[in-house]
Design a protein around this motif. Sequence first.
Motif: not given
Length: 386
Positions: A16-23
């Motif tokens: 989830k952290d990686i997805a949030k950073e990508a967003k």
Amino acid sequence: MEEGHNNRTSLVKGAKDIAKEAKRHAAKNLNKAVDRASDEYASHHSYNRFQDEEDDNYNTYHQEDGHYAANDEDGASSDATEGHDDEDEIYEGEYQGVPAYSDGKPRDGQVALGQPVSDSVKSRKELENERLADEEELAQQYELIMQECGHGRFQWQLFFVLGLALMSDGVEVFVVGFVLPSAETDMCVPNSGAGWLGSIVYLGMMVGAFFWGGLSDRLGRRQCLLISMSVNGFFSFLSSFVQGYSMFLCCRMLSGFGIGGAVPIVFSYFAEVLAREKRGEHLSWLCMFWMIGGIYASAMAWAIIPHYGWSFSMGSAYQFHSWRVFVVVCALPCVSAVVSLTFMPESPRFYLETGKHDEAWMVLKHIHDTNMRARGEPERVFTVNQ
């Protein structure tokens, strides 16, 4: 078992952290693209202002359970409010369409604030409006100066000098009608060529008006008037001595060429030393000298041409009859006008239009002092200093 569950929880949280950073990075790139497009639009469309944003920070979005929702707690924002690399720095005012300060050097298609606009950037209509405004301001200032100079001795002196020039032009026009019968007899002019003598002067006047009118705006009123009057007087005097009809026609045409320049310049020259309230009246009076020239030519023709004893001949090759004496006498007003005109100054308005301000000031001061001395006020000082 519990350890495996914790590992899966950590793995999900990391994803989830990686997805949030990508967003967050995707939103950042999108905002940068929008900012560049806005900046380009502002520079090519005269910096039209964009609509102000209500919030200072842009919200980033993250996906929860298949839906997008605002995430204020992440602190994610666009480049306009969040620190970022220097090479990606965007001027904040560009969101409102205000160009960034760039050491006075405008970008392509832009004009630096606080810098004068060059003539190459201005449109032709703007340059034409500026030129008309300058001419109107010059005309108003010149009228005030002429009112201070007054109307007096100088204008009357120039009136009679230019009147003499206009009179000599009128004389030369009327000469042809009086000498035509005698010239046809002496030169054995055929009936088919007699009409040319009456029209050749007007043909020369038509060409001369085009030529001298434009030249007077370059060389000056007085200078062109002196040259055109000299051309008129010289060929008028020469025409009385030529024996052939073709040479007589040529001399009369060149004389008309000088007349065509003198007539319009006389009125321009005199109008530029008159105040507005005096201009129409005195220009009308100046036309009177054209009729005086006709009266002079008629009187000289009546007094000279019938006296056939006023002639001599050198064999059969050269004949000088009384009508040729009449042509010489009619050239005298032109010679007198040229001599008188040498004592008059150039038009001050011409000096101002050509940028010769010192010469214009000297002529205007001469007009002022001449008029004030004639009024008995020699102590009155010419107050114009610019």
